[in-house]
Design a protein around this motif. Structure first.
Motif, PDB file in Angstrom:
ATOM      1  N   TYR A   1      19.604  -5.169  13.630  1.00  0.00           N
ATOM      2  CA  TYR A   1      19.135  -4.323  12.532  1.00  0.00           C
ATOM      3  C   TYR A   1      19.826  -2.962  12.561  1.00  0.00           C
ATOM      4  N   LEU A   2      20.046  -2.419  13.755  1.00  0.00           N
ATOM      5  CA  LEU A   2      20.690  -1.112  13.860  1.00  0.00           C
ATOM      6  C   LEU A   2      22.127  -1.180  13.379  1.00  0.00           C
ATOM      7  N   GLN A   3      22.766  -2.316  13.618  1.00  0.00           N
ATOM      8  CA  GLN A   3      24.126  -2.490  13.116  1.00  0.00           C
ATOM      9  C   GLN A   3      24.120  -2.554  11.587  1.00  0.00           C
TER      10      GLN A   3
ATOM     11  N   ALA B   1      23.283   9.764  12.981  1.00  0.00           N
ATOM     12  CA  ALA B   1      23.560  10.879  13.878  1.00  0.00           C
ATOM     13  C   ALA B   1      23.835  10.423  15.293  1.00  0.00           C
ATOM     14  N   PHE B   2      23.087   9.408  15.769  1.00  0.00           N
ATOM     15  CA  PHE B   2      23.188   9.044  17.168  1.00  0.00           C
ATOM     16  C   PHE B   2      24.016   7.795  17.432  1.00  0.00           C
ATOM     17  N   VAL B   3      24.169   6.950  16.438  1.00  0.00           N
ATOM     18  CA  VAL B   3      24.759   5.658  16.696  1.00  0.00           C
ATOM     19  C   VAL B   3      26.069   5.430  15.969  1.00  0.00           C
TER      20      VAL B   3
ATOM     21  N   ALA C   1      29.428  -1.869  14.834  1.00  0.00           N
ATOM     22  CA  ALA C   1      29.146  -2.800  15.925  1.00  0.00           C
ATOM     23  C   ALA C   1      28.877  -2.011  17.198  1.00  0.00           C
ATOM     24  N   PHE C   2      27.719  -2.228  17.810  1.00  0.00           N
ATOM     25  CA  PHE C   2      27.389  -1.541  19.046  1.00  0.00           C
ATOM     26  C   PHE C   2      26.367  -2.366  19.800  1.00  0.00           C
TER      27      PHE C   2
ATOM     28  N   VAL D   1      13.999  -4.295  17.850  1.00  0.00           N
ATOM     29  CA  VAL D   1      13.624  -2.972  17.327  1.00  0.00           C
ATOM     30  C   VAL D   1      12.267  -3.105  16.643  1.00  0.00           C
ATOM     31  N   ILE D   2      11.342  -2.224  17.008  1.00  0.00           N
ATOM     32  CA  ILE D   2      10.070  -2.120  16.284  1.00  0.00           C
ATOM     33  C   ILE D   2      10.060  -0.770  15.598  1.00  0.00           C
ATOM     34  N   LEU D   3       9.842  -0.770  14.308  1.00  0.00           N
ATOM     35  CA  LEU D   3       9.880   0.452  13.514  1.00  0.00           C
ATOM     36  C   LEU D   3       8.549   0.644  12.801  1.00  0.00           C
TER      37      LEU D   3
END
Length: 273
Positions: free
Chosen positions: A139-141, A11-13, A147-148, A122-124
């Motif tokens: 990790y988010l990629q 949704a956000f990335v 790619a961001f 990132v800590i999840l």
């Protein structure tokens, strides 16, 4: 509930999106009633460059400069399996430093995930299963397949334009809208602005790599102006590659430049994954 994290970042990335191809295709995006307006196709002409430059200056004047941001967001989403449970998110941002997120299932009002994102990590925390993951920003990629960088995440959450380090290739103004097509190394981008004040209304990004067939369509609506800041409190995002995902984000509360602290204390009994 394990999909909450993936859905949140989708949704956000996920910023891959829809078309911005040629002036001819831009024309097709305009309703027939607007078909008589002027079209700028020769960006080398001095007058055309001046118009584009002035429009982009007004557009960039809406860029939100801030130190901190705090918001409560309701997220509704629907995928190829139908409508999914709503998500409530609390987001806290210290600009260029950290993004803190708490995700809850709205129906139960119980927190299930907590995250801390910095420029390189990132800590999840899975608060339901008492698990924690430590990952790099990459990790988010991996989750979003896009790619961001950290700044892009910030801008997307705030509502600032994203992927704007591109070249303007076409411009068109109608009675109510301005359409600007840009091209970059990663994305082609079609921006729709309001004609009266150049606020961002619509963002379509198309992956330059046509084999990916990734598209998204982001709409910005319900602008409010508090203390001189134009902020979109309602956004709709449609994302598709192999599957389609529709997301609606409703910012219930938001504040800029309030005193904030963000931290993530992981209990000792949490299992590291």
């Amino acid at each position: 509930m394990k999909n909450l994290v993936s859905i949140f970042f989708t949704a956000f990335v996920i910023i891959s999106t829809y078309s911005c191809r040629t002036t001819k295709q831009i024309n097709k995006a305009i309703a027939p009633k607007d078909s008589t307006v002027n079209i700028v196709t020769n960006t080398s002409a001095a007058d055309s460059l001046k118009v584009i430059h002035e429009t982009m200056d007004r557009f960039h004047s809406h860029y939100i400069n801030y130190k901190t941001f705090n918001a409560k967001i309701k997220a509704e989403y629907e995928d190829n399996k139908g409508k999914q449970p709503d998500i409530s998110a609390v987001v806290r941002i210290i600009k260029d430093s950290a993004i803190w997120v708490s995700l809850s299932a709205t129906i139960f009002n119980v927190e299930v995930y907590r995250m801390l994102i910095t420029k390189d990590s990132v800590i999840l925390m899975n608060t339901r299963d008492k698990e924690v993951q430590y990952r790099s920003i990459d990790y988010l990629q991996e989750v979003t397949k896009i790619a961001f960088d950290y700044k892009t995440i910030q801008d997307l959450l705030i509502g600032n334009p994203i992927f704007m380090d591109t070249v303007v290739v076409a411009y068109r103004k109608t009675e109510s809208h301005i359409l600007i097509a840009t091209a970059g190394d990663i994305f082609k981008h079609l921006l729709t602005l309001s004609a009266d004040n150049n606020l961002l209304l619509h963002s379509k990004l198309d992956d330059v790599d046509v084999t990916r067939n990734r598209t998204a369509d982001i709409t910005y609506d319900n602008y409010e102006n508090k203390n001189g800041v134009d902020f979109s409190t309602y956004r709709e995002i449609t994302v598709s590659e192999k599957n389609k995902l529709d997301i609606r984000l409703n910012y219930k509360q938001y504040e800029f430049n309030k005193e904030l602290s963000v931290s993530l204390k992981v209990p000792k009994n949490y299992k590291r994954m």
